[in-house]
Design a protein around this motif. Structure first.
Motif, PDB file in Angstrom:
ATOM      1  N   LEU A 181      61.135  59.551  62.465  1.00  0.00           N
ATOM      2  CA  LEU A 181      61.001  58.922  61.154  1.00  0.00           C
ATOM      3  C   LEU A 181      60.041  59.709  60.261  1.00  0.00           C
ATOM      4  O   LEU A 181      60.230  59.791  59.046  1.00  0.00           O
ATOM      5  N   ARG A 182      59.019  60.310  60.854  1.00  0.00           N
ATOM      6  CA  ARG A 182      58.068  61.119  60.072  1.00  0.00           C
ATOM      7  C   ARG A 182      58.770  62.331  59.479  1.00  0.00           C
ATOM      8  O   ARG A 182      58.535  62.686  58.318  1.00  0.00           O
ATOM      9  N   ALA A 183      59.671  62.948  60.241  1.00  0.00           N
ATOM     10  CA  ALA A 183      60.434  64.080  59.721  1.00  0.00           C
ATOM     11  C   ALA A 183      61.364  63.627  58.605  1.00  0.00           C
ATOM     12  O   ALA A 183      61.515  64.315  57.580  1.00  0.00           O
ATOM     13  N   GLU A 184      61.982  62.454  58.797  1.00  0.00           N
ATOM     14  CA  GLU A 184      62.857  61.904  57.755  1.00  0.00           C
ATOM     15  C   GLU A 184      62.059  61.592  56.496  1.00  0.00           C
ATOM     16  O   GLU A 184      62.522  61.800  55.372  1.00  0.00           O
ATOM     17  N   GLN A 185      60.825  61.098  56.683  1.00  0.00           N
ATOM     18  CA  GLN A 185      59.967  60.776  55.549  1.00  0.00           C
ATOM     19  C   GLN A 185      59.653  62.034  54.720  1.00  0.00           C
ATOM     20  O   GLN A 185      59.658  62.000  53.494  1.00  0.00           O
ATOM     21  N   LYS A 186      59.364  63.147  55.417  1.00  0.00           N
ATOM     22  CA  LYS A 186      59.056  64.385  54.701  1.00  0.00           C
ATOM     23  C   LYS A 186      60.263  64.869  53.905  1.00  0.00           C
ATOM     24  O   LYS A 186      60.137  65.319  52.763  1.00  0.00           O
ATOM     25  N   SER A 187      61.454  64.763  54.526  1.00  0.00           N
ATOM     26  CA  SER A 187      62.673  65.166  53.830  1.00  0.00           C
ATOM     27  C   SER A 187      62.945  64.256  52.644  1.00  0.00           C
ATOM     28  O   SER A 187      63.350  64.704  51.576  1.00  0.00           O
ATOM     29  N   PHE A 188      62.686  62.947  52.849  1.00  0.00           N
ATOM     30  CA  PHE A 188      62.898  61.971  51.791  1.00  0.00           C
ATOM     31  C   PHE A 188      61.958  62.246  50.621  1.00  0.00           C
ATOM     32  O   PHE A 188      62.309  62.062  49.449  1.00  0.00           O
ATOM     33  N   GLY A 189      60.768  62.710  50.933  1.00  0.00           N
ATOM     34  CA  GLY A 189      59.795  63.005  49.886  1.00  0.00           C
ATOM     35  C   GLY A 189      60.277  64.091  48.945  1.00  0.00           C
ATOM     36  O   GLY A 189      59.975  64.056  47.737  1.00  0.00           O
ATOM     37  N   LYS A 190      61.028  65.063  49.457  1.00  0.00           N
ATOM     38  CA  LYS A 190      61.561  66.128  48.607  1.00  0.00           C
ATOM     39  C   LYS A 190      62.602  65.568  47.638  1.00  0.00           C
ATOM     40  O   LYS A 190      62.685  66.002  46.489  1.00  0.00           O
ATOM     41  N   ARG A 191      63.412  64.604  48.135  1.00  0.00           N
ATOM     42  CA  ARG A 191      64.414  63.981  47.264  1.00  0.00           C
ATOM     43  C   ARG A 191      63.749  63.234  46.134  1.00  0.00           C
ATOM     44  O   ARG A 191      64.191  63.288  44.975  1.00  0.00           O
ATOM     45  N   VAL A 192      62.665  62.532  46.454  1.00  0.00           N
ATOM     46  CA  VAL A 192      61.931  61.784  45.425  1.00  0.00           C
ATOM     47  C   VAL A 192      61.401  62.730  44.364  1.00  0.00           C
ATOM     48  O   VAL A 192      61.461  62.454  43.155  1.00  0.00           O
ATOM     49  N   ALA A 193      60.884  63.870  44.791  1.00  0.00           N
ATOM     50  CA  ALA A 193      60.291  64.832  43.855  1.00  0.00           C
ATOM     51  C   ALA A 193      61.338  65.415  42.919  1.00  0.00           C
ATOM     52  O   ALA A 193      61.025  65.756  41.754  1.00  0.00           O
ATOM     53  N   GLN A 194      62.590  65.497  43.387  1.00  0.00           N
ATOM     54  CA  GLN A 194      63.638  66.106  42.579  1.00  0.00           C
ATOM     55  C   GLN A 194      64.384  65.086  41.711  1.00  0.00           C
ATOM     56  O   GLN A 194      65.132  65.461  40.810  1.00  0.00           O
ATOM     57  N   ALA A 195      64.187  63.804  41.993  1.00  0.00           N
ATOM     58  CA  ALA A 195      64.917  62.755  41.278  1.00  0.00           C
ATOM     59  C   ALA A 195      64.250  62.431  39.944  1.00  0.00           C
ATOM     60  O   ALA A 195      63.120  62.827  39.666  1.00  0.00           O
ATOM     61  N   SER A 196      64.991  61.658  39.105  1.00  0.00           N
ATOM     62  CA  SER A 196      64.442  61.226  37.810  1.00  0.00           C
ATOM     63  C   SER A 196      65.037  59.889  37.438  1.00  0.00           C
ATOM     64  O   SER A 196      66.031  59.437  38.019  1.00  0.00           O
ATOM     65  N   GLY A 197      64.408  59.237  36.489  1.00  0.00           N
ATOM     66  CA  GLY A 197      64.932  57.991  35.957  1.00  0.00           C
ATOM     67  C   GLY A 197      64.976  56.875  36.968  1.00  0.00           C
ATOM     68  O   GLY A 197      64.097  56.726  37.823  1.00  0.00           O
ATOM     69  N   ASP A 198      66.067  56.063  36.844  1.00  0.00           N
ATOM     70  CA  ASP A 198      66.209  54.907  37.738  1.00  0.00           C
ATOM     71  C   ASP A 198      66.356  55.325  39.199  1.00  0.00           C
ATOM     72  O   ASP A 198      65.888  54.634  40.119  1.00  0.00           O
ATOM     73  N   GLU A 199      67.010  56.487  39.409  1.00  0.00           N
ATOM     74  CA  GLU A 199      67.177  56.961  40.785  1.00  0.00           C
ATOM     75  C   GLU A 199      65.819  57.191  41.443  1.00  0.00           C
ATOM     76  O   GLU A 199      65.582  56.807  42.587  1.00  0.00           O
TER      77      GLU A 199
END
Length: 423
Positions: free
Chosen positions: A48-66
């Motif tokens: 889950l920690r590895a998934e969290q790090k990967s998820f963090g990159k998605r958050v950084a690249q997202a914008s708006g409501d997403e």
């Protein structure tokens, strides 16, 4: 602490070791279950920690409501990661507690059973025939009292039962004996040390003295320190948390210290004299060696002890101590027992224990190898202690109350060859 991988690979060996000691072999299965639970929980956390790090990159690249939705999801994931990390830590603590309960793996060939199940390795020397000499041997306290060498009455008055004073030739005899022992240790590559006799709980626990026999140890609660029953404890702690260099050979230390033992459970045993006391002096050998060299170093320690016994001209036997009498740290222990004429039996004067890597794992003592850092082996052995006076006085007593001094010990007593009773 044992090698957990060895336990995983061959749990039956550890179950057999427990049975030989008279201990519960189900502890091995409890450890295996705790280890499996720890690995499962840790795997879930790391995944889950590895998934969290990967998820963090998605958050950084997202914008708006997403991005807003992803941030909310990341918060929930973070809470789950914290929970799994806590679970993994708890699982590790549970495993560690069980591992600290498991004693060292008994060496191959050690007799099974308790104190009375030892095996006699050899007997050296013949006890004197006092009947042929025409007198009955007296015990060491009678001899020591007449020599004005031992005073137990005032020891009891000042400190209570099992305390004593050594005075006059008694004090000189003990100092002579211990100095001779230290000289022999130095001649065999040991560095002399005067060690602390108060140690921290983690050092006492690391050497294995806070297990089932912790009631033998004196504790100063106000300072959270323990009085040591042997300088082995301080000598083992000397390199705790260190990476040591054994490329030039073993690290050998000889500790001279006062020793303290509560003698809990010995009510009514050896109440007369100085065989079983609360405070005594000892010179202790301690070695750090490559794990593969531990058995050979053990034999060397035994040989050095036998040399001391020969210098003191004492009849003795060597026993291979049974598994149930080893203590938690030792994989094998040899005792040298000297003949005590007044008791018509042999009594322990020395012990030497091969603790393999058990203490080093607990105390974090390692060496660098081609495979990385690995735990070293530790061994300990008595070179001489106060109890030796019992055997010296009784075996060398004369009909007139005097005591002959062994030739090797005479230079340490200013050339004195006989201890004479005082008026």
């Amino acid at each position: 602490m044992i090698d957990l991988q060895l336990l995983r690979d061959d749990p039956d060996k550890f179950r057999a070791s427990q049975r030989a000691r008279g201990e519960d072999d189900s502890l091995v299965d409890s450890i295996l279950r705790a280890d499996k639970a720890r690995r499962t929980t840790l795997s879930e956390y790391e995944s889950l920690r590895a998934e969290q790090k990967s998820f963090g990159k998605r958050v950084a690249q997202a914008s708006g409501d997403e991005k807003k939705d992803l941030v909310a999801a990341a918060k929930g994931m973070s809470e789950k990661v914290k929970t799994l990390q806590s679970d993994a830590d708890d699982a590790q603590d549970a495993l560690d507690r069980l591992l600290f309960k498991l004693p060292n793996l008994v060496a191959v060939g050690v007799p099974s059973g308790g104190e009375e199940n030892f095996a006699v390795v050899k007997t050296v020397g013949e006890p004197r025939d006092f009947d042929a000499e025409g007198f009955t041997p007296r015990d060491h306290l009678d001899i020591g009292t007449e020599l004005h060498a031992i005073d137990t009455e005032r020891g009891v008055k000042v400190s209570g039962a099992r305390f004593h004073y050594l005075l006059g030739v008694g004090a000189r005899l003990e100092l002579a004996l211990l100095t001779m022992a230290l000289d022999q240790a130095i001649a065999n590559g040991f560095v002399p040390m005067i060690t602390p006799t108060l140690v921290k709980p983690e050092v006492m626990a690391g050497t294995g003295f806070l297990g089932e026999h912790s009631d033998e140890v004196y504790r100063l609660e106000a300072d959270d320190l323990f009085l040591t029953g042997t300088s082995e404890v301080a000598l083992a702690g000397y390199h705790s948390g260190e990476i040591v260099d054994l490329d030039s050979g073993p690290l050998r230390y000889a500790g001279w210290s006062s020793c303290y033992r509560r003698e809990a459970g010995s009510y009514g045993k050896d109440t007369k004299g100085i065989i079983r006391v609360h405070q005594f002096q000892k010179v202790e050998m301690f070695s750090y060696v490559h794990a593969a060299d531990a058995a050979a170093e053990h034999e060397r320690m035994l040989a050095w002890q036998e040399q001391m016994l020969a210098k003191c001209e004492l009849p003795y036997r060597v026993i291979d101590t049974a598994a149930g009498d080893l203590g938690s740290s030792a994989a094998r222990k040899y005792d040298c027992e000297a003949w005590v004429p007044s008791q018509h039996t042999y009594r322990e004067l020395t012990s030497t224990s091969n603790c393999t890597t058990f203490q080093a794992r607990r105390l974090g003592i390692r060496e660098r190898t081609e495979h990385g850092t690995e735990p070293v082996a530790t061994l300990n052995g008595t070179m001489a202690n106060t109890r030796w006076l019992v055997a010296l006085l009784e075996n060398h007593q004369q009909a007139d109350g005097s005591v002959k001094v062994p030739a090797a010990l005479q230079p340490y007593l200013g050339g004195m060859s006989v201890l004479e009773p005082t008026a």
